[in-house]
Design a protein around this motif. Sequence first.
Motif, PDB file in Angstrom:
ATOM      1  N   PHE A  91      49.814  33.027 -34.767  1.00 44.39           N
ATOM      2  CA  PHE A  91      49.746  31.906 -35.711  1.00 44.39           C
ATOM      3  C   PHE A  91      49.569  32.404 -37.143  1.00 44.39           C
ATOM      4  CE2 PHE A  91      47.989  29.010 -32.135  1.00 44.39           C
ATOM      5  CZ  PHE A  91      49.282  28.743 -31.714  1.00 44.39           C
ATOM      6  N   LEU A  92      48.716  33.415 -37.322  1.00 44.43           N
ATOM      7  CA  LEU A  92      48.495  33.960 -38.657  1.00 44.43           C
ATOM      8  C   LEU A  92      49.772  34.616 -39.202  1.00 44.43           C
ATOM      9  CD1 LEU A  92      44.931  35.556 -38.388  1.00 44.43           C
ATOM     10  CD2 LEU A  92      45.591  33.520 -39.676  1.00 44.43           C
ATOM     11  N   GLN A  93      50.494  35.326 -38.349  1.00 40.70           N
ATOM     12  CA  GLN A  93      51.741  35.952 -38.779  1.00 40.70           C
ATOM     13  C   GLN A  93      52.741  34.914 -39.276  1.00 40.70           C
ATOM     14  OE1 GLN A  93      53.446  38.475 -35.784  1.00 40.70           O
ATOM     15  NE2 GLN A  93      51.579  39.679 -35.525  1.00 40.70           N
ATOM     16  N   ILE A  94      52.962  33.886 -38.472  1.00 43.20           N
ATOM     17  CA  ILE A  94      53.938  32.851 -38.839  1.00 43.20           C
ATOM     18  C   ILE A  94      53.487  32.115 -40.091  1.00 43.20           C
ATOM     19  CG2 ILE A  94      55.076  30.731 -38.096  1.00 43.20           C
ATOM     20  CD1 ILE A  94      56.052  33.250 -36.681  1.00 43.20           C
ATOM     21  N   ALA A  95      52.178  31.815 -40.178  1.00 41.74           N
ATOM     22  CA  ALA A  95      51.658  31.106 -41.352  1.00 41.74           C
ATOM     23  C   ALA A  95      51.819  31.953 -42.611  1.00 41.74           C
ATOM     24  CB  ALA A  95      50.193  30.740 -41.131  1.00 41.74           C
ATOM     25  N   LEU A  96      51.498  33.240 -42.507  1.00 41.41           N
ATOM     26  CA  LEU A  96      51.600  34.125 -43.662  1.00 41.41           C
ATOM     27  C   LEU A  96      53.058  34.301 -44.082  1.00 41.41           C
ATOM     28  CD1 LEU A  96      49.851  35.811 -45.554  1.00 41.41           C
ATOM     29  CD2 LEU A  96      50.135  37.745 -43.993  1.00 41.41           C
ATOM     30  N   MET A  97      53.944  34.468 -43.108  1.00 42.81           N
ATOM     31  CA  MET A  97      55.366  34.635 -43.414  1.00 42.81           C
ATOM     32  C   MET A  97      55.940  33.371 -44.048  1.00 42.81           C
ATOM     33  SD  MET A  97      56.425  36.637 -39.900  1.00 42.81           S
ATOM     34  CE  MET A  97      58.181  36.765 -40.229  1.00 42.81           C
ATOM     35  N   LEU A  98      55.597  32.202 -43.487  1.00 41.20           N
ATOM     36  CA  LEU A  98      56.122  30.947 -44.021  1.00 41.20           C
ATOM     37  C   LEU A  98      55.541  30.653 -45.398  1.00 41.20           C
ATOM     38  CD1 LEU A  98      58.019  28.644 -43.253  1.00 41.20           C
ATOM     39  CD2 LEU A  98      56.062  27.431 -42.286  1.00 41.20           C
ATOM     40  N   GLY A  99      54.239  30.926 -45.579  1.00 34.63           N
ATOM     41  CA  GLY A  99      53.615  30.702 -46.879  1.00 34.63           C
ATOM     42  C   GLY A  99      54.198  31.601 -47.953  1.00 34.63           C
ATOM     43  N   GLY A 158      60.101  31.740 -52.630  1.00 31.83           N
ATOM     44  CA  GLY A 158      61.323  30.954 -52.752  1.00 31.83           C
ATOM     45  C   GLY A 158      61.285  30.009 -53.935  1.00 31.83           C
ATOM     46  N   GLN A 159      60.159  29.326 -54.119  1.00 31.46           N
ATOM     47  CA  GLN A 159      60.012  28.419 -55.258  1.00 31.46           C
ATOM     48  C   GLN A 159      59.989  29.189 -56.577  1.00 31.46           C
ATOM     49  OE1 GLN A 159      60.132  25.039 -55.138  1.00 31.46           O
ATOM     50  NE2 GLN A 159      60.616  25.381 -52.979  1.00 31.46           N
ATOM     51  N   THR A 160      59.417  30.384 -56.554  1.00 32.13           N
ATOM     52  CA  THR A 160      59.405  31.212 -57.764  1.00 32.13           C
ATOM     53  C   THR A 160      60.824  31.573 -58.186  1.00 32.13           C
ATOM     54  OG1 THR A 160      57.245  32.137 -57.159  1.00 32.13           O
ATOM     55  CG2 THR A 160      58.556  33.350 -58.777  1.00 32.13           C
ATOM     56  N   MET A 161      61.657  31.953 -57.238  1.00 35.32           N
ATOM     57  CA  MET A 161      63.039  32.303 -57.558  1.00 35.32           C
ATOM     58  C   MET A 161      63.816  31.095 -58.075  1.00 35.32           C
ATOM     59  SD  MET A 161      63.699  35.509 -57.247  1.00 35.32           S
ATOM     60  CE  MET A 161      62.070  35.772 -57.965  1.00 35.32           C
ATOM     61  N   ARG A 162      63.523  29.936 -57.541  1.00 32.05           N
ATOM     62  CA  ARG A 162      64.214  28.727 -58.011  1.00 32.05           C
ATOM     63  C   ARG A 162      63.902  28.434 -59.469  1.00 32.05           C
ATOM     64  NH1 ARG A 162      64.465  23.937 -53.463  1.00 32.05           N
ATOM     65  NH2 ARG A 162      65.747  25.078 -51.916  1.00 32.05           N
ATOM     66  N   LEU A 165      66.550  34.634 -51.870  1.00 32.56           N
ATOM     67  CA  LEU A 165      66.205  35.882 -52.546  1.00 32.56           C
ATOM     68  C   LEU A 165      64.691  36.051 -52.583  1.00 32.56           C
ATOM     69  CD1 LEU A 165      66.977  38.389 -54.151  1.00 32.56           C
ATOM     70  CD2 LEU A 165      67.076  36.973 -56.216  1.00 32.56           C
ATOM     71  N   GLY A 166      63.983  34.971 -52.878  1.00 26.95           N
ATOM     72  CA  GLY A 166      62.524  35.032 -52.872  1.00 26.95           C
ATOM     73  C   GLY A 166      61.967  35.298 -51.486  1.00 26.95           C
ATOM     74  N   GLU A 167      62.606  34.721 -50.461  1.00 24.20           N
ATOM     75  CA  GLU A 167      62.159  34.940 -49.086  1.00 24.20           C
ATOM     76  C   GLU A 167      62.324  36.401 -48.687  1.00 24.20           C
ATOM     77  OE1 GLU A 167      64.643  32.113 -47.197  1.00 24.20           O
ATOM     78  OE2 GLU A 167      63.567  30.390 -48.030  1.00 24.20           O
ATOM     79  N   LEU A 168      63.428  37.004 -49.097  1.00 26.06           N
ATOM     80  CA  LEU A 168      63.647  38.422 -48.797  1.00 26.06           C
ATOM     81  C   LEU A 168      62.625  39.301 -49.523  1.00 26.06           C
ATOM     82  CD1 LEU A 168      67.538  38.379 -49.064  1.00 26.06           C
ATOM     83  CD2 LEU A 168      66.226  38.771 -46.975  1.00 26.06           C
ATOM     84  N   ILE A 169      62.349  38.961 -50.784  1.00 31.02           N
ATOM     85  CA  ILE A 169      61.336  39.697 -51.537  1.00 31.02           C
ATOM     86  C   ILE A 169      59.963  39.505 -50.897  1.00 31.02           C
ATOM     87  CG2 ILE A 169      60.149  39.879 -53.761  1.00 31.02           C
ATOM     88  CD1 ILE A 169      62.795  39.112 -55.093  1.00 31.02           C
ATOM     89  N   ALA A 191      64.933  29.484 -41.057  1.00 33.74           N
ATOM     90  CA  ALA A 191      65.587  30.440 -41.952  1.00 33.74           C
ATOM     91  C   ALA A 191      64.588  31.213 -42.816  1.00 33.74           C
ATOM     92  CB  ALA A 191      66.620  29.722 -42.823  1.00 33.74           C
ATOM     93  N   PRO A 192      63.580  30.551 -43.434  1.00 31.61           N
ATOM     94  CA  PRO A 192      62.625  31.326 -44.238  1.00 31.61           C
ATOM     95  C   PRO A 192      61.914  32.418 -43.444  1.00 31.61           C
ATOM     96  CG  PRO A 192      62.421  29.004 -44.743  1.00 31.61           C
ATOM     97  CD  PRO A 192      63.334  29.101 -43.561  1.00 31.61           C
ATOM     98  N   ILE A 193      61.486  32.092 -42.219  1.00 31.08           N
ATOM     99  CA  ILE A 193      60.808  33.093 -41.397  1.00 31.08           C
ATOM    100  C   ILE A 193      61.748  34.246 -41.076  1.00 31.08           C
ATOM    101  CG2 ILE A 193      59.836  33.510 -39.101  1.00 31.08           C
ATOM    102  CD1 ILE A 193      58.535  30.791 -39.254  1.00 31.08           C
ATOM    103  N   TYR A 194      63.013  33.923 -40.795  1.00 27.18           N
ATOM    104  CA  TYR A 194      63.967  34.973 -40.463  1.00 27.18           C
ATOM    105  C   TYR A 194      64.190  35.913 -41.644  1.00 27.18           C
ATOM    106  CZ  TYR A 194      68.264  37.390 -39.353  1.00 27.18           C
ATOM    107  OH  TYR A 194      69.198  38.369 -39.157  1.00 27.18           O
ATOM    108  N   PHE A 195      64.369  35.353 -42.837  1.00 26.26           N
ATOM    109  CA  PHE A 195      64.653  36.206 -43.987  1.00 26.26           C
ATOM    110  C   PHE A 195      63.430  37.006 -44.432  1.00 26.26           C
ATOM    111  CE2 PHE A 195      68.235  33.190 -44.502  1.00 26.26           C
ATOM    112  CZ  PHE A 195      69.246  34.132 -44.379  1.00 26.26           C
TER     113      PHE A 195
END
Length: 429
Positions: A10-18, A24-28, A36-40, A304-308
């Motif tokens: 749960f912590l992994q998924i939460a940290l990755m999604l957060g 992602g919002q920063t890149m936007r 691009l933000g998700e990959l970074i 998709a965000p978790i995957y990237f």
Amino acid sequence: MSNQDLIKFFLQIALMLGCALVMGQTMRRFRQPSVLGELIGGILLGPTILGWLFPDFFEWLFQSSLEVGILRDASIKMGMLFFLFIAGLEINFSNTNHVGRYAFFIGLFGTILPIAFGVGLVYLLPSALWGPIAQKNLIIFGLFIGINLANTANPVIIRILQDLGLLKKEIGLITLNATVIDDSITWTLFAIMLSFTHRPQAGEISLGADQTIFLILSFFILMLTFGRRFAPQALRFIRKSVSWPSGFIAFTTLAILLVASVAEFLGIHAFLGAFLLGAVVAGKHPEAEQAHTVISQFVMAFFAPIYFVSIGMKANFIINFDFTLLTVILLSAIVSKFLSVLLGAKIAGMKINRRVFAIASGLNARGATGIILAGIGLSNGLIDERIFVSLFITAIITSVAAGPLMTYFLGEKKSISLTENDPSISTIQ
């Protein structure tokens, strides 16, 4: 699975999604795609940054439990399937008749020649550049490099054309539909190539090379003929029979998993099944457009965000950064794509001018699909982390540069005809 393992998951998924959400919002804010933000974000959470600054915490959270790792990897693969389904939805075969020979020749030469360029590059350059992994099967490795050079990111191009107001113009139709040819060739060839490297396990079908090629091509043709023929009727039936959108999302998830399972069982690879299912559903009918909107929101918000993020976590980008290798791959990707597109346009009868260079600039974007190819290659042992990092950075640079390059080459002439009023091309209103 113990309670501690469940907490870690749960912590992994939460940290990755957060992290994906914040980056992602920063890149936007900088007018860059959220992916691009998700990959970074993945680079920040992976061994490159988090593993370097807090190695004990990184080890405890991401590497201390085999069961959690298996569960996380399964969730990540689900994300890949759903994203490739979305990528398939972006392909619209119904528009190809509007662009005639121009998109066909640009797409064909813009795919075949970079693949050949990549194979030649692997054989001509010293083997020390590619590393020991390339020597296991040089032709397969060369094909993989060539496919990555040829790949074009359809979703990235669509967003660029939308931003420039060119999606329904002649230049947009030519660019977009050339990617249909590109995707059809690269993903089919990649599936064939990947099947040759897969060693069947107990219970799996073991086929020869000719049988594998026949099976993949048959699967491809059946999905895009009979599947596309009955898809509109099936969508209308589902639209009327289940609740919208929750029931439709559940039904689509079921279809993706079933088709991916069949493809994996046949030795084709699950990703091609999900990708082709998206291409089957795609079209100009209203149900397809509604399906695209609903599923895109569902997929792009979670899977998709978790995957990237997970892709950015695959390697240490500092230790595995090789400037010489990156320079070779990046320059090869740009030169091979531009020259092949210009040649295809010339053979098709187009005048080589700034607008054709703009088309080449758009098709030069590798985007998320290029990163997915690199990630699958790394997971299947086709490449090492050095090559993965170089392909990763190449995909980002070519994608970020595509929009500004198209704007530069087009200038104020975005709406001018490319084809001197050729009747085979019309603007869709």
